[in-house]
Design an enzyme around this catalytic site. Sequence first.
Site, PDB file in Angstrom:
ATOM      1  N   GLN A 143       0.834  -1.197   0.000  1.00  0.00           N
ATOM      2  CA  GLN A 143       0.000   0.000   0.000  1.00  0.00           C
ATOM      3  C   GLN A 143       0.874   1.254   0.000  1.00  0.00           C
ATOM      4  OE1 GLN A 143      -2.211   1.637   3.296  1.00  0.00           O
ATOM      5  NE2 GLN A 143      -4.125   1.460   2.147  1.00  0.00           N
TER       6      GLN A 143
ATOM      7  N   GLY B  49      -9.512  -7.030   8.765  1.00  0.00           N
ATOM      8  CA  GLY B  49      -8.432  -6.355   9.466  1.00  0.00           C
ATOM      9  C   GLY B  49      -8.157  -6.967  10.817  1.00  0.00           C
TER      10      GLY B  49
ATOM     11  N   ASN C 104      -9.122  11.509  11.169  1.00  0.00           N
ATOM     12  CA  ASN C 104      -8.177  12.542  10.740  1.00  0.00           C
ATOM     13  C   ASN C 104      -8.875  13.849  10.344  1.00  0.00           C
ATOM     14  OD1 ASN C 104      -5.681  11.262  11.256  1.00  0.00           O
ATOM     15  ND2 ASN C 104      -5.896  10.035   9.397  1.00  0.00           N
TER      16      ASN C 104
ATOM     17  N   ASN D 153      -8.997   7.524   4.415  1.00  0.00           N
ATOM     18  CA  ASN D 153      -8.686   7.763   5.829  1.00  0.00           C
ATOM     19  C   ASN D 153      -7.955   9.066   6.146  1.00  0.00           C
ATOM     20  OD1 ASN D 153      -9.985   5.379   6.206  1.00  0.00           O
ATOM     21  ND2 ASN D 153      -8.162   4.148   6.617  1.00  0.00           N
TER      22      ASN D 153
ATOM     23  N   ARG E 299      -7.863   2.610  -2.766  1.00  0.00           N
ATOM     24  CA  ARG E 299      -8.727   2.543  -1.579  1.00  0.00           C
ATOM     25  C   ARG E 299      -9.337   3.897  -1.242  1.00  0.00           C
ATOM     26  NH1 ARG E 299      -7.772   0.962   4.808  1.00  0.00           N
ATOM     27  NH2 ARG E 299      -9.335  -0.669   4.822  1.00  0.00           N
TER      28      ARG E 299
HETATM   29  C1  8OZ Z   1      -4.471   3.637  12.334  1.00  0.00           C
HETATM   30  C2  8OZ Z   1      -3.337   4.177  12.886  1.00  0.00           C
HETATM   31  C3  8OZ Z   1      -2.396   4.736  12.064  1.00  0.00           C
HETATM   32  C4  8OZ Z   1      -2.566   4.743  10.697  1.00  0.00           C
HETATM   33  C5  8OZ Z   1      -5.243   4.317   8.077  1.00  0.00           C
HETATM   34  C6  8OZ Z   1      -2.877   4.052   7.851  1.00  0.00           C
HETATM   35  O1  8OZ Z   1      -6.202   4.656   8.777  1.00  0.00           O
HETATM   36  C7  8OZ Z   1      -3.902   4.182   8.679  1.00  0.00           C
HETATM   37  C8  8OZ Z   1      -3.711   4.183  10.143  1.00  0.00           C
HETATM   38  C9  8OZ Z   1      -4.663   3.626  10.989  1.00  0.00           C
HETATM   39  O2  8OZ Z   1      -5.373   4.104   6.874  1.00  0.00           O
END
Ligand code: 8OZ
Length: 356
Positions: free
Chosen positions: A99, A314, A235, A178, A227
């Site tokens: 990824q 996951g 975030n 994300n 994705r």
């Molecule tokens: C949880 C903690 C840190 C990074 C994502 C790469 O949410 C992450 C991530 C998830 O896609």
Amino acid sequence: MPTNLFSPLQMGSLSLTNRIAMAPLTRNRAGAGNAPQAMNVEYYRQRASAGLIVTEGAQISATAVGYLATPGIHSTGQIAGWKQVTDAVHSRGGKIFLQLWHCGRVSHPSLQPGGILPVAPSAILPAGQAFTPTGWQPLVTPRALESSELPGIVADYRKAAQNCVEAGFDGVEIHAANGYLLDQFIRDGANRRTDAYGGSLENRSRLLLEVVGAVAGVWGAERVGVRFSPINSFNDMSDSDPQRTFDYMATALNAFDLAYLHGMELDFGANPPDFDFAQFRRCFKGRYMANGGYDQARANAALASGYADLVAFGASFIANPDLPERFARNAPLNTPDQATFYGGDEKGYTDYPALS
Ligand code: 8OZ
């Protein structure tokens, strides 16, 4: 028999033995120089019975980093570490995509080379914290990328994709979910640009589509997945019209003959917007990998109905290295230990038992 998790899948020239994907999972256990180390090799080797492993996000450049101890795919040491991982997975007959990850504004100067500011589409301070060498610290206001810098970002993706060829991967997934850089360009809560990369949906899709084009130029589109996470507020992300935005993005990807579109269907927050995933999925004419809280029964229903072509697991893959065998035997699943998800050593990483 209806399609189920154990139906093989032909994905372009790649033959998957089942439709059980291991979802990309950040684990913060990379070694020196953010290179994969021995315990990472063992972790992926243990999970090679997945039809397809999608690795944890790997930063495409030194400035793409956002967390401690996440692996990269931009240095010779990192490429060598990943080669050990792909060799181990292939020796067990598994398939593995890396990824490709750029964190954008979800980073911190203390993680950046020379302590510089993280970059983003716009200089908007996100709510949230970064885990830095000195512990949790508030995120900072990022520096907005100049239009003239964007070809350099695309070039970083291209180079990282080339590094994945050298590291022996079967393909790559572009992380546009994300709340990381590509998602920051897509969703208007993070993108206030007035150049050709902000405003209209066409403009907000531009960086993504340039990256997909560049990466497909390296791998061929059939070895490239993308994705999205249309409703995830993680975030500090938001969009004024998620359905319209992500129906547009899914439709735009039809210009490529991709390996798959990967939908992360959950919101980590408390108030998800209305969203019709069936409609979103229908916008995309190729294969769909569904993800987000699926169990075996729901996954099989999604495959049988034609909604999904693969389902990614996951947390259950963290805790069950032999998840496909457990599904096949209807065996009980180990319970994931949240306290050891992020960072640490072999405990909670390579010590979950397989069935005897
Ligand atoms: C949880 C903690 C840190 C990074 C994502 C790469 O949410 C992450 C991530 C998830 O896609």
